[in-house]
Design a protein around this motif. Structure first.
Motif, PDB file in Angstrom:
ATOM      1  N   THR A 282      -0.658   3.774   3.205  1.00 49.76           N
ATOM      2  CA  THR A 282      -2.153   3.898   3.220  1.00 49.76           C
ATOM      3  C   THR A 282      -2.621   2.804   3.887  1.00 49.76           C
ATOM      4  OG1 THR A 282      -2.761   2.671   1.273  1.00 49.76           O
ATOM      5  CG2 THR A 282      -2.549   4.912   1.055  1.00 49.76           C
ATOM      6  N   THR A 283      -1.799   2.337   5.106  1.00 52.24           N
ATOM      7  CA  THR A 283      -2.172   1.235   6.154  1.00 52.24           C
ATOM      8  C   THR A 283      -2.581   1.795   7.506  1.00 52.24           C
ATOM      9  OG1 THR A 283       0.173   1.085   6.815  1.00 52.24           O
ATOM     10  CG2 THR A 283      -0.633  -0.251   5.183  1.00 52.24           C
ATOM     11  N   GLY A 284      -3.038   3.120   7.622  1.00 51.42           N
ATOM     12  CA  GLY A 284      -3.638   3.612   8.772  1.00 51.42           C
ATOM     13  C   GLY A 284      -4.783   3.228   9.259  1.00 51.42           C
ATOM     14  N   LEU A 285      -4.980   2.862  10.405  1.00 51.53           N
ATOM     15  CA  LEU A 285      -6.316   2.377  10.807  1.00 51.53           C
ATOM     16  C   LEU A 285      -7.195   3.505  11.048  1.00 51.53           C
ATOM     17  CD1 LEU A 285      -8.372   0.381  11.706  1.00 51.53           C
ATOM     18  CD2 LEU A 285      -7.228   0.501  14.010  1.00 51.53           C
ATOM     19  N   VAL A 286      -8.477   3.622  10.222  1.00 53.83           N
ATOM     20  CA  VAL A 286      -9.116   4.749  10.465  1.00 53.83           C
ATOM     21  C   VAL A 286     -10.451   4.337  11.590  1.00 53.83           C
ATOM     22  CG1 VAL A 286     -10.697   6.239   9.259  1.00 53.83           C
ATOM     23  CG2 VAL A 286      -8.946   5.462   7.970  1.00 53.83           C
TER      24      VAL A 286
ATOM     25  N   GLU B 133      -6.074   7.555   6.548  1.00 50.33           N
ATOM     26  CA  GLU B 133      -5.326   6.140   6.067  1.00 50.33           C
ATOM     27  C   GLU B 133      -3.817   6.458   6.148  1.00 50.33           C
ATOM     28  OE1 GLU B 133      -6.340   6.054   1.499  1.00 50.33           O
ATOM     29  OE2 GLU B 133      -7.081   4.381   3.011  1.00 50.33           O
TER      30      GLU B 133
ATOM     31  N   GLN C  83      -0.103   7.210   6.529  1.00 48.23           N
ATOM     32  CA  GLN C  83       0.869   7.425   7.693  1.00 48.23           C
ATOM     33  C   GLN C  83       2.284   7.187   7.348  1.00 48.23           C
ATOM     34  OE1 GLN C  83       0.159   4.225  10.608  1.00 48.23           O
ATOM     35  NE2 GLN C  83       0.510   2.695   8.997  1.00 48.23           N
TER      36      GLN C  83
ATOM     37  N   ARG D  93       1.099   9.585  12.292  1.00 46.58           N
ATOM     38  CA  ARG D  93      -0.227   9.685  11.827  1.00 46.58           C
ATOM     39  C   ARG D  93      -0.327  11.431  11.520  1.00 46.58           C
ATOM     40  NH1 ARG D  93      -3.541   5.539  12.593  1.00 46.58           N
ATOM     41  NH2 ARG D  93      -4.791   6.608  10.975  1.00 46.58           N
TER      42      ARG D  93
ATOM     43  N   HIS E 153       0.883  -0.999   0.007  1.00 44.36           N
ATOM     44  CA  HIS E 153      -0.137  -0.139  -0.069  1.00 44.36           C
ATOM     45  C   HIS E 153       0.917   1.283  -0.077  1.00 44.36           C
ATOM     46  CE1 HIS E 153      -2.800  -3.071   1.525  1.00 44.36           C
ATOM     47  NE2 HIS E 153      -3.666  -2.510   1.167  1.00 44.36           N
TER      48      HIS E 153
END
Length: 282
Positions: free
Chosen positions: A101-105, A113, A115, A141, A69
């Protein structure tokens, strides 16, 4: 009538017979204890090996997800991809920083997303730990912060692996593997493939060996930053009917998103120089 006299011998065990019996009993107990202790040691080794394999699999999935990602290094929030080569030829301690784009929303955090992710080696916190470094994954983040300081805004970090001897990260530019990368010097482009080679210190006597981790991920081609990219993408996308996303000089037809990566596969074992043969990851 004479009575019948029965002579009953009351002779017991002699001291020699008793010692022989005790010796036989001790030998049996020793054999049983040795078998039981050997089984416990095999069970402990099996659990240790399974736990290490599970950790390695988890780390491999996490790193593949980050690189799969990978975001294009353009725009306001997406920072550059910078890979630094540190150390020597025998023991590398490379460092990689990129945007994923692996940030947890979630509703509990105001972040999106995107990070920033960093990979690097650091000395272990426990001074009594064996030789080697800790492999660390750090994220950040708050990408809109105007002042960034690791002391003021320490990002969450995870010590994923222990006892790491060397971390080598290579980048494929389309022709050969290179040891460093800076997207700001190559027209904001990501490499075509990224390869991580993690080597561990030698295992202790009696412990199972720890083979190196060789992770290869192919990165999809991404558009270059240009002054007319944002203006040209809108009418072209509308002409495509919204299904394929339209075709522009910067974005090929049918591409669903500007950035991303496709996993090239993961292999364990084998030297990292094998990728220097010029073959592309598939």
């Amino acid at each position: 009538m004479r009575g019948i006299v029965i002579n009953i011998s009351r002779r017991g065990l002699t001291l020699l017979e008793l010692l022989v019996a005790l010796a036989i009993f001790a030998s049996l107990l020793t054999a049983l204890f040795s078998a039981y202790w050997g089984g416990l040691r095999l069970r402990e080794k099996a659990w240790t090996s399974m736990a290490d394999d599970a950790r390695r699999d988890h780390v491999g999935l996490l790193l593949r997800s980050d690189l799969r990602h990978l975001a294009a290094p353009v725009g306001v929030l997406a920072g550059p991809l910078v890979g630094e080569s540190q150390g020597n030829a025998l023991q590398r301690a490379d460092r990689l920083s990129f945007t994923s784009t692996t940030g947890l929303v979630s509703d509990a955090a105001p972040w999106g997303e995107l990070q920033q992710v960093e990979y690097f080696l650091e000395y272990p916190l426990d001074s009594g730990q064996a030789e080697g470094f800790d492999f660390i994954r750090r994220t950040r983040r708050d990408l809109l912060a105007t002042t960034i300081s690791e002391d003021d805004i320490p990002g969450p970090e995870w010590r994923l692996l222990h006892g790491v001897r060397s971390l080598m990260i290579q980048y494929f530019d389309g022709e050969a593997w290179v040891d460093s990368w800076d997207s700001t010097t190559v027209e904001n482009e990501n490499p075509e493939a990224i390869r991580l080679w993690i080597e561990f210190v030698e295992a202790e006597a009696g412990a199972p060996p720890r083979p190196p981790i060789d992770l290869l991920v192919q990165v999809l081609s991404q558009p270059r930053a240009s002054a007319t990219a944002s203006g040209a993408a809108a009418p072209a996308g509308g002409a495509g009917g919204g299904a394929g996303g339209g075709a522009t000089p910067e974005t090929p037809a049918g591409s669903g998103r500007a950035g991303g990566s496709r996993e090239g596969g993961a292999r364990e074992g084998g030297p990292p120089n094998g990728g220097a043969r010029g073959e592309r990851a598939t």
